[in-house]
Write a protein that holds these residues in place. Sequence first.
Motif: not given
Length: 66
Positions: A43-44, A46-48, A50-51
């Motif tokens: 999750i970390r 994938m969220s990074t 996106v950023k």
Amino acid sequence: MILRSLWVWLRYGRRQIYPWLVLARAGWQWLLLCGVDRDRAAIRWMSTLVKIDGVKLTALLNDLIW
């Protein structure tokens, strides 16, 4: 005055490099960990991902090629 200017550039550099460091660390953890920790690392990661601004990255790569 020079020290203040240096501090501004260091903060700017840290903001530009930070997502890449998190991406590398989370990717490594994603490979090595198991269970819930592996899910959190995924999750970390994938969220990074996106950023990271894809348009700026594409423009940078285009400038490097041409």
